[in-house]
Design a protein around this motif. Structure first.
Motif, PDB file in Angstrom:
ATOM      1  N   MET A  88       0.817  -1.204   0.000  1.00 24.23           N
ATOM      2  CA  MET A  88       0.000   0.000   0.000  1.00 24.23           C
ATOM      3  C   MET A  88       0.857   1.263   0.000  1.00 24.23           C
ATOM      4  N   MET A  89       1.831   1.327   0.895  1.00 24.66           N
ATOM      5  CA  MET A  89       2.548   2.586   1.107  1.00 24.66           C
ATOM      6  C   MET A  89       3.653   2.806   0.093  1.00 24.66           C
ATOM      7  N   ASN A  90       4.457   1.784  -0.157  1.00 23.33           N
ATOM      8  CA  ASN A  90       5.586   1.950  -1.066  1.00 23.33           C
ATOM      9  C   ASN A  90       5.191   1.896  -2.533  1.00 23.33           C
ATOM     10  N   ARG A  91       4.140   1.138  -2.847  1.00 23.06           N
ATOM     11  CA  ARG A  91       3.774   0.913  -4.242  1.00 23.06           C
ATOM     12  C   ARG A  91       2.489   1.626  -4.640  1.00 23.06           C
ATOM     13  N   ASP A  92       1.367   1.228  -4.023  1.00 22.46           N
ATOM     14  CA  ASP A  92       0.066   1.727  -4.476  1.00 22.46           C
ATOM     15  C   ASP A  92      -0.062   3.239  -4.340  1.00 22.46           C
ATOM     16  N   SER A  93       0.442   3.794  -3.225  1.00 19.50           N
ATOM     17  CA  SER A  93       0.309   5.240  -3.034  1.00 19.50           C
ATOM     18  C   SER A  93       1.082   6.003  -4.102  1.00 19.50           C
ATOM     19  N   TYR A 110      10.244   9.861  -7.845  1.00 19.01           N
ATOM     20  CA  TYR A 110       9.865   8.754  -6.963  1.00 19.01           C
ATOM     21  C   TYR A 110      11.092   8.226  -6.234  1.00 19.01           C
ATOM     22  N   VAL A 111      10.991   8.081  -4.935  1.00 20.41           N
ATOM     23  CA  VAL A 111      12.069   7.540  -4.125  1.00 20.41           C
ATOM     24  C   VAL A 111      11.986   6.030  -4.190  1.00 20.41           C
ATOM     25  N   SER A 112      12.833   5.439  -5.009  1.00 20.22           N
ATOM     26  CA  SER A 112      12.772   4.011  -5.245  1.00 20.22           C
ATOM     27  C   SER A 112      13.860   3.275  -4.481  1.00 20.22           C
ATOM     28  N   THR A 169      10.943  -4.989  -3.421  1.00 12.93           N
ATOM     29  CA  THR A 169      10.133  -5.378  -4.583  1.00 12.93           C
ATOM     30  C   THR A 169       8.953  -4.440  -4.792  1.00 12.93           C
ATOM     31  N   THR A 170       8.335  -3.969  -3.722  1.00 12.54           N
ATOM     32  CA  THR A 170       7.203  -3.062  -3.903  1.00 12.54           C
ATOM     33  C   THR A 170       7.656  -1.717  -4.472  1.00 12.54           C
ATOM     34  N   LYS A 171       8.850  -1.281  -4.094  1.00 13.58           N
ATOM     35  CA  LYS A 171       9.400  -0.058  -4.677  1.00 13.58           C
ATOM     36  C   LYS A 171       9.645  -0.243  -6.173  1.00 13.58           C
ATOM     37  N   ARG A 172      10.219  -1.367  -6.528  1.00 12.56           N
ATOM     38  CA  ARG A 172      10.520  -1.617  -7.928  1.00 12.56           C
ATOM     39  C   ARG A 172       9.254  -1.803  -8.756  1.00 12.56           C
TER      40      ARG A 172
END
Length: 292
Positions: free
Chosen positions: A150-155, A173-175, A189-192
Protein backbone atom coordinates in the motif's frame (compact mmCIF):
# COMPACT_ATOMS: atom_id res chain seq x y z
CA UNK A 1 12.58 36.11 -16.65
CA UNK A 2 11.29 32.54 -16.38
CA UNK A 3 8.16 31.75 -14.39
CA UNK A 4 8.56 30.42 -10.86
CA UNK A 5 8.59 26.62 -10.73
CA UNK A 6 6.06 24.91 -8.50
CA UNK A 7 6.78 21.66 -6.67
CA UNK A 8 4.54 19.51 -4.46
CA UNK A 9 6.33 17.10 -2.13
CA UNK A 10 4.32 14.25 -0.63
CA UNK A 11 5.95 13.33 2.64
CA UNK A 12 7.56 16.76 2.75
CA UNK A 13 7.54 16.82 6.55
CA UNK A 14 9.74 13.74 6.78
CA UNK A 15 13.49 13.33 7.12
CA UNK A 16 14.30 13.47 3.40
CA UNK A 17 11.11 15.24 2.29
CA UNK A 18 11.81 18.27 4.46
CA UNK A 19 15.25 18.56 2.92
CA UNK A 20 13.80 18.38 -0.57
CA UNK A 21 11.52 21.25 0.41
CA UNK A 22 14.53 23.20 1.70
CA UNK A 23 16.47 22.63 -1.52
CA UNK A 24 13.49 23.77 -3.59
CA UNK A 25 13.04 26.90 -1.46
CA UNK A 26 16.72 27.72 -2.06
CA UNK A 27 15.88 27.90 -5.77
CA UNK A 28 12.98 30.25 -5.07
CA UNK A 29 10.46 27.66 -6.17
CA UNK A 30 6.87 27.68 -4.94
CA UNK A 31 6.89 24.73 -2.50
CA UNK A 32 3.98 22.76 -1.07
CA UNK A 33 4.31 19.80 1.28
CA UNK A 34 1.49 17.28 1.72
CA UNK A 35 1.38 14.85 4.64
CA UNK A 36 -1.07 13.48 7.16
CA UNK A 37 0.19 15.73 9.94
CA UNK A 38 1.04 18.88 7.97
CA UNK A 39 3.84 20.84 9.66
CA UNK A 40 6.91 18.76 10.62
CA UNK A 41 7.82 17.86 14.17
CA UNK A 42 11.10 19.68 13.78
CA UNK A 43 12.93 17.91 16.59
CA UNK A 44 12.51 14.63 14.70
CA UNK A 45 13.87 15.87 11.36
CA UNK A 46 16.41 18.52 12.44
CA UNK A 47 18.68 19.17 15.40
CA UNK A 48 16.36 21.86 16.77
CA UNK A 49 12.69 21.90 17.85
CA UNK A 50 12.31 25.35 16.27
CA UNK A 51 11.29 25.70 12.62
CA UNK A 52 14.17 26.84 10.38
CA UNK A 53 13.84 30.14 8.54
CA UNK A 54 13.26 28.53 5.14
CA UNK A 55 10.24 26.58 6.44
CA UNK A 56 8.10 29.72 6.48
CA UNK A 57 8.27 29.73 2.68
CA UNK A 58 6.64 26.28 2.44
CA UNK A 59 2.91 25.66 2.41
CA UNK A 60 2.48 22.76 4.86
CA UNK A 61 -0.76 21.02 3.89
CA UNK A 62 -2.58 18.09 5.45
CA UNK A 63 -3.77 15.24 3.27
CA UNK A 64 -4.12 11.46 3.27
CA UNK A 65 -2.38 10.00 0.21
CA UNK A 66 -5.16 7.41 -0.06
CA UNK A 67 -7.86 10.10 -0.22
CA UNK A 68 -7.09 12.03 -3.43
CA UNK A 69 -10.01 14.42 -3.01
CA UNK A 70 -8.05 16.00 -0.14
CA UNK A 71 -5.03 16.93 -2.25
CA UNK A 72 -5.71 16.79 -6.00
CA UNK A 73 -6.47 20.57 -6.11
CA UNK A 74 -2.90 21.16 -4.87
CA UNK A 75 -1.49 19.58 -8.05
CA UNK A 76 -3.02 22.24 -10.29
CA UNK A 77 -0.27 24.08 -12.20
CA UNK A 78 2.47 22.08 -10.47
CA UNK A 79 5.66 21.56 -12.49
CA UNK A 80 7.01 18.74 -10.33
CA UNK A 81 5.56 16.20 -7.91
CA UNK A 82 7.69 14.10 -5.58
CA UNK A 83 6.70 10.94 -3.69
CA UNK A 84 8.95 10.58 -0.64
CA UNK A 85 6.60 8.47 1.44
CA UNK A 86 7.39 4.99 2.67
CA UNK A 87 7.52 2.69 5.67
CA UNK A 88 10.40 0.67 7.01
CA UNK A 89 8.46 -1.78 9.15
CA UNK A 90 4.88 -2.95 8.87
CA UNK A 91 4.10 -1.89 12.40
CA UNK A 92 2.24 0.84 14.22
CA UNK A 93 5.07 3.34 14.70
CA UNK A 94 3.30 5.09 17.55
CA UNK A 95 2.75 1.71 19.17
CA UNK A 96 6.44 0.85 18.91
CA UNK A 97 7.57 4.21 20.25
CA UNK A 98 5.11 4.17 23.17
CA UNK A 99 5.86 0.57 24.01
CA UNK A 100 2.45 -0.85 23.04
CA UNK A 101 4.09 -2.92 20.32
CA UNK A 102 7.58 -4.37 20.50
CA UNK A 103 10.17 -3.70 17.78
CA UNK A 104 10.55 -7.46 17.41
CA UNK A 105 6.85 -7.73 16.50
CA UNK A 106 7.40 -5.09 13.83
CA UNK A 107 10.37 -7.00 12.46
CA UNK A 108 8.36 -10.23 12.25
CA UNK A 109 5.69 -8.46 10.22
CA UNK A 110 8.24 -6.86 7.95
CA UNK A 111 10.15 -10.03 7.14
CA UNK A 112 7.08 -12.16 6.43
CA UNK A 113 7.38 -13.53 2.87
CA UNK A 114 3.96 -12.32 1.79
CA UNK A 115 1.02 -10.28 2.95
CA UNK A 116 -2.61 -11.28 2.75
CA UNK A 117 -4.51 -8.99 0.45
CA UNK A 118 -1.41 -7.71 -1.32
CA UNK A 119 -3.38 -7.77 -4.58
CA UNK A 120 -2.05 -7.00 -8.03
CA UNK A 121 1.25 -5.11 -8.43
CA UNK A 122 -0.80 -2.44 -10.20
CA UNK A 123 -3.80 -0.87 -8.41
CA UNK A 124 -4.89 0.63 -11.74
CA UNK A 125 -5.57 -2.91 -12.99
CA UNK A 126 -7.84 -3.50 -10.01
CA UNK A 127 -9.84 -0.46 -11.04
CA UNK A 128 -10.16 -1.73 -14.61
CA UNK A 129 -10.94 -5.32 -13.62
CA UNK A 130 -13.46 -4.52 -10.90
CA UNK A 131 -15.03 -1.50 -12.55
CA UNK A 132 -14.47 0.26 -9.27
CA UNK A 133 -14.50 3.99 -8.79
CA UNK A 134 -11.17 5.71 -8.46
CA UNK A 135 -8.79 5.38 -6.73
CA UNK A 136 -9.52 1.63 -6.49
CA UNK A 137 -8.01 1.16 -3.04
CA UNK A 138 -9.52 1.61 0.38
CA UNK A 139 -7.62 3.86 2.81
CA UNK A 140 -6.25 2.00 5.85
CA UNK A 141 -8.28 2.54 8.99
CA UNK A 142 -5.16 2.65 11.19
CA UNK A 143 -1.36 2.90 10.85
CA UNK A 144 -1.13 -0.78 11.77
CA UNK A 145 -2.85 -1.66 8.49
CA UNK A 146 -0.22 0.01 6.33
CA UNK A 147 1.70 -2.50 4.24
CA UNK A 148 4.63 -2.22 1.87
CA UNK A 149 2.25 -2.89 -1.00
CA UNK A 150 0.00 0.00 0.00
CA UNK A 151 2.55 2.59 1.11
CA UNK A 152 5.59 1.95 -1.07
CA UNK A 153 3.77 0.91 -4.24
CA UNK A 154 0.07 1.73 -4.48
CA UNK A 155 0.31 5.24 -3.03
CA UNK A 156 3.04 6.15 -5.53
CA UNK A 157 1.05 4.82 -8.49
CA UNK A 158 -2.09 6.65 -7.41
CA UNK A 159 -0.15 9.89 -6.98
CA UNK A 160 1.51 9.50 -10.39
CA UNK A 161 -1.89 8.92 -11.95
CA UNK A 162 -3.30 12.16 -10.55
CA UNK A 163 -0.14 14.08 -11.39
CA UNK A 164 -0.31 12.90 -15.00
CA UNK A 165 -3.95 13.98 -15.23
CA UNK A 166 -2.89 17.47 -14.14
CA UNK A 167 -0.15 17.62 -16.78
CA UNK A 168 2.74 17.64 -14.28
CA UNK A 169 6.07 17.73 -16.16
CA UNK A 170 8.12 15.43 -13.93
CA UNK A 171 7.41 12.91 -11.20
CA UNK A 172 10.14 12.11 -8.70
CA UNK A 173 9.86 8.75 -6.96
CA UNK A 174 12.07 7.54 -4.13
CA UNK A 175 12.77 4.01 -5.25
CA UNK A 176 15.18 1.24 -4.23
CA UNK A 177 17.41 -1.26 -5.98
CA UNK A 178 17.63 -4.97 -5.37
CA UNK A 179 19.97 -6.56 -2.89
CA UNK A 180 19.44 -4.73 0.41
CA UNK A 181 20.45 -7.17 3.17
CA UNK A 182 19.05 -5.07 6.01
CA UNK A 183 15.62 -4.55 4.46
CA UNK A 184 12.85 -7.10 3.86
CA UNK A 185 12.63 -8.23 0.24
CA UNK A 186 9.08 -6.87 -0.02
CA UNK A 187 10.33 -3.40 0.84
CA UNK A 188 12.51 -3.53 -2.25
CA UNK A 189 10.13 -5.38 -4.58
CA UNK A 190 7.20 -3.06 -3.90
CA UNK A 191 9.40 -0.06 -4.68
CA UNK A 192 10.52 -1.62 -7.93
CA UNK A 193 6.95 -2.55 -8.87
CA UNK A 194 5.88 1.06 -8.41
CA UNK A 195 8.78 2.26 -10.52
CA UNK A 196 7.88 -0.11 -13.36
CA UNK A 197 4.18 0.74 -13.34
CA UNK A 198 4.75 4.51 -13.24
CA UNK A 199 7.18 4.33 -16.16
CA UNK A 200 4.81 2.14 -18.20
CA UNK A 201 1.49 3.79 -17.45
CA UNK A 202 2.55 7.45 -17.61
CA UNK A 203 5.21 7.76 -20.35
CA UNK A 204 4.19 11.35 -21.07
CA UNK A 205 5.46 12.42 -17.64
CA UNK A 206 9.23 12.59 -17.17
CA UNK A 207 10.02 10.35 -14.26
CA UNK A 208 13.36 10.11 -12.53
CA UNK A 209 12.81 7.28 -9.99
CA UNK A 210 15.59 7.98 -7.52
CA UNK A 211 17.75 5.16 -6.22
CA UNK A 212 21.00 4.92 -4.42
CA UNK A 213 23.15 2.05 -3.35
CA UNK A 214 26.61 1.00 -2.34
CA UNK A 215 27.90 -0.84 -5.42
CA UNK A 216 24.28 -1.95 -5.92
CA UNK A 217 24.88 -4.88 -3.60
CA UNK A 218 24.06 -3.04 -0.38
CA UNK A 219 21.10 -0.88 -1.27
CA UNK A 220 18.69 1.27 0.69
CA UNK A 221 15.82 3.45 -0.43
CA UNK A 222 16.75 7.09 -0.64
CA UNK A 223 14.04 8.51 1.63
CA UNK A 224 14.34 8.52 5.41
CA UNK A 225 15.41 4.92 4.83
CA UNK A 226 18.92 6.33 4.47
CA UNK A 227 19.07 5.95 8.23
CA UNK A 228 16.97 2.80 8.39
CA UNK A 229 19.72 0.63 9.79
CA UNK A 230 20.53 2.96 12.65
CA UNK A 231 16.83 3.45 13.42
CA UNK A 232 16.16 -0.28 13.64
CA UNK A 233 19.31 -0.85 15.63
CA UNK A 234 18.23 1.84 18.08
CA UNK A 235 14.70 0.51 18.45
CA UNK A 236 15.99 -2.95 19.22
CA UNK A 237 18.53 -1.78 21.76
CA UNK A 238 21.47 -2.58 19.51
CA UNK A 239 20.79 -6.33 19.48
CA UNK A 240 20.76 -6.37 15.66
CA UNK A 241 24.05 -4.55 15.24
CA UNK A 242 25.89 -7.64 14.09
CA UNK A 243 23.19 -8.54 11.59
CA UNK A 244 22.86 -5.04 10.18
CA UNK A 245 26.59 -4.58 9.79
CA UNK A 246 27.66 -1.65 7.63
CA UNK A 247 24.07 -0.84 6.80
CA UNK A 248 23.72 0.73 10.25
CA UNK A 249 25.63 3.72 8.87
CA UNK A 250 23.82 5.80 6.29
CA UNK A 251 25.58 5.75 2.90
CA UNK A 252 24.84 9.37 1.91
CA UNK A 253 23.83 12.52 3.71
CA UNK A 254 20.16 13.35 3.28
CA UNK A 255 20.98 16.95 2.37
CA UNK A 256 23.12 15.72 -0.51
CA UNK A 257 20.35 13.45 -1.75
CA UNK A 258 17.75 16.22 -1.50
CA UNK A 259 19.91 18.60 -3.52
CA UNK A 260 20.34 15.90 -6.17
CA UNK A 261 16.59 15.27 -6.31
CA UNK A 262 15.80 18.92 -6.97
CA UNK A 263 18.64 19.30 -9.48
CA UNK A 264 17.42 16.25 -11.42
CA UNK A 265 13.85 17.51 -11.52
CA UNK A 266 15.04 20.82 -12.92
CA UNK A 267 17.18 19.13 -15.60
CA UNK A 268 14.92 17.98 -18.43
CA UNK A 269 17.60 15.63 -19.73
CA UNK A 270 17.46 13.48 -16.58
CA UNK A 271 15.28 10.40 -16.94
CA UNK A 272 15.23 6.96 -15.36
CA UNK A 273 17.01 5.56 -12.31
CA UNK A 274 19.65 7.65 -10.57
CA UNK A 275 22.22 5.93 -8.38
CA UNK A 276 25.14 6.96 -6.17
CA UNK A 277 27.67 8.33 -8.68
CA UNK A 278 25.09 10.42 -10.54
CA UNK A 279 23.43 11.52 -7.31
CA UNK A 280 26.75 12.86 -6.09
CA UNK A 281 27.39 14.58 -9.43
CA UNK A 282 23.94 16.21 -9.35
CA UNK A 283 24.41 17.36 -5.76
CA UNK A 284 27.80 18.85 -6.62
CA UNK A 285 26.27 20.67 -9.57
CA UNK A 286 23.51 22.02 -7.34
CA UNK A 287 26.08 23.18 -4.76
CA UNK A 288 28.08 25.01 -7.43
CA UNK A 289 24.97 26.81 -8.63
CA UNK A 290 24.26 27.98 -5.10
CA UNK A 291 27.75 29.50 -4.94
CA UNK A 292 27.23 31.63 -8.05
Amino acid sequence: MSATKRIVVFGGNGFLGSRICRAAVARNWDVTSVSRSGTPHWSSVTSSPSPPSWSHKVSWERGDIFRPAQWTPLLHNADYVVHSLGILLEADYKGVISGRESPISGLKKAFSPSHAGAHSPNPLERVREQGAREPGIEPPSSPAQLTYEMMNRDSAILLAKEAAKEGVKAFGYVSAAAGAPVLPSRYVTTKREAEAVVAREFPEMRGPPFMYDKSRGVTMGVAAMATAGSVVNGLTGGVLGGFLGAAVTKPLKADLVADAVVEALADESIKGPIEVPQLEELATRAWRKSMV
